[in-house]
Enzyme design. Structure first.
Site, PDB file in Angstrom:
ATOM      1  N   ASN A   1      -3.141   6.840  -0.333  1.00 32.93           N
ATOM      2  CA  ASN A   1      -2.526   6.686   0.818  1.00 32.93           C
ATOM      3  C   ASN A   1      -1.755   8.120   1.140  1.00 32.93           C
ATOM      4  O   ASN A   1      -1.438   8.646   2.157  1.00 32.93           O
ATOM      5  CB  ASN A   1      -1.779   5.689   1.425  1.00 32.93           C
ATOM      6  CG  ASN A   1      -2.809   4.387   1.504  1.00 32.93           C
ATOM      7  OD1 ASN A   1      -4.053   4.874   1.923  1.00 32.93           O
ATOM      8  ND2 ASN A   1      -2.379   3.222   1.862  1.00 32.93           N
TER       9      ASN A   1
ATOM     10  N   SER B   1       1.175  -1.273  -0.090  1.00 38.85           N
ATOM     11  CA  SER B   1       0.097   0.051   0.068  1.00 38.85           C
ATOM     12  C   SER B   1       0.862   1.309   0.203  1.00 38.85           C
ATOM     13  O   SER B   1       0.237   2.363  -0.055  1.00 38.85           O
ATOM     14  CB  SER B   1      -0.901   0.092   1.293  1.00 38.85           C
ATOM     15  OG  SER B   1      -0.095  -0.185   2.448  1.00 38.85           O
TER      16      SER B   1
ATOM     17  N   GLU C   1      -5.939   0.183  -7.008  1.00 37.11           N
ATOM     18  CA  GLU C   1      -4.738   1.077  -7.575  1.00 37.11           C
ATOM     19  C   GLU C   1      -3.843   0.223  -8.182  1.00 37.11           C
ATOM     20  O   GLU C   1      -3.290  -0.767  -7.638  1.00 37.11           O
ATOM     21  CB  GLU C   1      -4.176   1.858  -6.577  1.00 37.11           C
ATOM     22  CG  GLU C   1      -4.757   3.355  -6.005  1.00 37.11           C
ATOM     23  CD  GLU C   1      -3.909   3.834  -4.990  1.00 37.11           C
ATOM     24  OE1 GLU C   1      -3.966   5.184  -5.041  1.00 37.11           O
ATOM     25  OE2 GLU C   1      -3.199   3.314  -4.264  1.00 37.11           O
TER      26      GLU C   1
END
Ligand code: 3H9
Length: 699
Positions: free
Chosen positions: A483, A412, A445
């Site tokens: 993020n 991530s 993503e």
């Protein structure tokens, strides 16, 4: 220009065919062509029955959404549907693919309807901030009753052909070829000498009963509770209510007025932006459209934690066979049990059948040896966020996987190029950043590394579509798009708390703005440790004068990692997932906070986190980490609970006016220092009088 509507004759049957690729949308030439073709069929004495059908993969998928907001052009759709219903010869709509919005309204105006078994029928206008404006709110309740109309129009979800038949919306469901089914039904009408059957004239079994009033009231309560702030759902209900108390002509007038209100609403603009942004996200700049994708039938998932199991379930739900790899038999058993438990909950809730559960679980095979992954087409690593752990996995995959296999990381935030360098085939490595729970969340993503090949990238995007996700291409940087931007957002939320606002006030202000949850509840849900490690890396590269809050780090230091540890910014007693305020946190915060306590104005509570998001979004765009501003919007709308009716952070900024946003950011810069350095792109756009949308258009 030739008309997109063609008329042909087959004996006594007129065949009116709409041919307007890709989805036969009802642009002005189609509306005009329909009127003309129906009028010609009526004028021809040889014609006894009129059949309406469509070329290509679908029936009419609705009004042409690109026309909304432009000057209206006659004929209007509501006049077309009215004219079709009024024609003196029986008409039959033959539905395949999707009959949506204005498309279904045209079909409802026809006197009879048949649908192919795999067709979908719906009135999804509410998803665009609208309501059906061509008679759908008046005809559907007359045909199917108020309860079904409320579900379809306020919920916006299409139904199957079988459901449509059960509810009296179609007369017959067929399999196979369109034309022969159409001619067979037309023949029946001819043989029986059946005339027009107008929905508007039909007895309305449900009008004005007390039952309808209570159905409408219950739906109104439900909408006010679950969709606060949305403009069109309440107007959908008002239009359906009109059908229960007014004759068709007056009901249509009421529907038209309510439709115009929705059309003028800023929410319609935002929701239409969302519609096109989601479709644009699938288009990759600079990628040859002829690039060959790699076949993906079998997939390995490495790591059976919450994320790995969620990914495995998502793959299995798309019919892919999955090898789930864990380090040993015990961990594997826990992982497989987690998969069973997750689906078991869906079965108990009624959202999944027992049979579907069994089919999906049968597709997941547990393994403990990398050798079992030799033949998979794609391997997705989902181990914890630690570069050494990633190295071990990728070196092993490089050793065992067949040439041409795609090697993906679910990281991530970590550097995908570093991960790719652990293999001898960096061109085959791509990021697939799923969001938790991976079997539910729609966002994916797709991280394009420096060496990711075009065919791997295209295959990853194709996989996203197959998993029914919205896949968005992003570049490599810490946290990628979502993020990294969220880190700026939570930074401001935390600083506000350190300056004296309560956790609940900040969360409340952002929920009031429309966010699905406040930033602190979100941090608690995703796990504070994940954010802490990103924060630590950020600290190491902090620019002069920039400051970061320390609350989150201090909470981690005392073992408060969020929901999973029973406490974070809130308390979660006995495994509960509902955040409960922690009165002791106030003392802890007093103790930890080194900031001066400020008198915080209520507007800053939501404005600071959101403007930090926009400023970081502009940097990301300038760095080319996101392809376009609308991709950033899609990421926040589908992955971070940004309110759909506000169109995403970059669209929202355009609506506010970038000059106003910049002015405010400059004010924060003067007040709070280097964190608020305005993004150069934002400065440039304001200087040039442009918007993010215009930047996207320049391509
Ligand atoms: C309405 O009808 C109002 C009326 O009640 C009253 C009026 C007075 N218009 O989604 P895809 C384009 S409101 C224009 O990737 P799929 C789309 O942008 C309308 N364009 O394909 C894309 O273009 P591109 C109510 C449209 O197979 C291409 O078609 N109807 C429209 O995954 C392919 O689309 C809806 O809301 C449109 N209506 O899914 C239905 N629809 O290739 C909206 C699509 O340039 N449409 N395009 O990117 C859908 O739900 C899906 O497109 C559909 C196909 C299920 C049909």
């Amino acid at each position: 220009m030739s008309s997109p509507v063609h008329l042909a004759r087959e004996g006594a049957v007129a065949l009116i065919r709409v041919d307007n690729p890709p989805v036969n949308a009802l642009g002005q030439p189609v509306r005009a062509g329909l009127l003309e073709a129906f009028a010609a069929a009526e004028a021809d004495a040889q014609i006894k029955v009129v059949v309406l059908l469509c070329a290509g993969t679908t029936f009419i998928a609705g009004a042409d959404i690109r026309e909304f907001g432009k000057p209206p052009q006659a004929p209007f759709l509501v006049d077309v549907t009215q004219a079709i219903e009024n024609f003196n010869k029986p008409s039959l709509a033959v539905i395949h693919g999707s009959a949506l919005g204005g498309g279904l309204e045209i079909a409802l105006a026809c006197h009879y309807r048949i649908a192919r078994r795999n067709a979908r029928l719906g009135l999804p206008e509410v998803n665009l901030g609208l309501l059906p404006g061509a008679g759908g709110t008046q005809r559907l309740p007359r045909l199917a009753g108020v309860a079904v109309a409320l579900d379809m129009i306020v919920g916006g979800e299409p139904i199957t052909a079988d459901e449509a038949e059960r509810n009296g919306i179609v007369d017959q469901v067929f399999e196979g070829e369109l034309l022969s089914a159409a001619l067979a039904f037309a023949e029946q009408l001819l043989v029986r000498g059946t005339g027009p059957r107008r929905t508007g004239e039909a007895d309305v079994p449900v009008v004005a009963t007390a039952n309808n009033a209570s159905l409408l009231e219950t739906k109104r309560d439900e909408v006010q509770r679950s969709l606060p702030g949305l403009f069109s759902p309440l107007r959908c209900i008002a239009a359906i209510e009109a059908a229960t108390v007014l004759p068709l002509a007056e009901g249509l007038k009421r529907e038209g007025m309510l439709f115009q209100e929705c059309l003028q609403s800023p929410q319609r603009l935002a929701l239409v932006h969302k519609f096109f942004a989601e479709r644009k996200a699938g288009k990759i700049k600079g990628l040859d459209s002829a690039v060959e994708t790699r076949p993906v039938a079998s997939v390995a998932v490495i790591g059976g934690g919450t994320m790995g199991v969620g990914i495995a379930l998502s793959l299995a739900s798309a019919g892919l066979s999955v090898k789930l790899l864990e380090l040993d038999a015990d961990r594997l058993a826990t992982a497989l049990q987690r998969a069973t438990d997750t689906l078991g909950k869906s079965v108990r809730r009624g959202s999944l059948s027992e049979q579907a559960m069994r089919q999906r679980l049968a597709l997941i095979e547990g393994v403990t040896d990398y050798a079992a992954l030799a033949e998979v087409d794609l391997a997705i690593e989902a181990v914890f966020e630690d570069i050494a752990a990633k190295q071990a996995v990728f070196e092993a995959l490089d050793r065992v996987c067949k040439p041409g296999a795609i090697l993906a990381s679910n990281t991530s935030s970590l550097d995908l190029d570093r991960i790719a360098a652990f293999t001898r085939r960096p061109q085959d490595v791509v990021g697939l950043h799923f969001f938790s729970p991976a079997n539910v969340m729609r966002l994916l993503e797709v991280v394009r590394g420096a060496q990711t090949s075009d065919s791997v990238l295209a295959s990853a995007m194709q996989l996203g579509k197959r998993l029914k996700k919205i896949a968005v291409v992003v570049g490599v940087c810490d946290g990628f798009v979502g993020n990294r931007m969220a880190l700026s957002y939570v930074r401001e939320a935390e600083l506000l708390v350190q300056e004296g606002a309560s956790v609940q006030r900040v969360d409340g202000a952002l929920r009031e703005f429309g966010m699905a949850m406040g930033p602190f509840a979100m941090l608690d849900m995703s796990g504070l440790d994940i954010w802490q490690s990103m924060r630590q890396r950020q600290r190491a590269t902090l620019g002069a004068g920039q400051r970061l809050p320390n609350l989150l780090d201090r909470l981690c230091a005392v073992g408060r990692f969020g929901q999973k540890s029973g406490a974070g910014f809130y308390l979660y007693p006995d495994g509960s997932r509902t955040p409960q305020p922690d009165l002791e946190l106030v003392e802890l915060l007093d103790e930890l906070s080194s900031c001066p306590q400020l008198d915080i104005d209520p507007q800053s509570l939501w404005q600071r986190p959101l403007y930090a998001l926009i400023n970081e979004g502009a940097r990301i765009l300038e760095e080319g980490i996101a392809q376009r501003a609308s991709d950033i919007d899609v990421i926040f709308l589908t992955g971070y609970g940004f309110p759909a009716q506000r169109g995403g952070p970059m669209f929202y900024a355009d609506q506010l006016g970038l000059d106003k946003v910049l002015q405010c950011i400059r004010g924060y810069h003067r007040c709070f220092g280097a964190n608020w350095q305005p993004a150069p792109l934002l400065e440039r756009l304001v200087a040039e009088g442009k918007t993010f949308a215009e930047l996207d258009q320049q391509g």
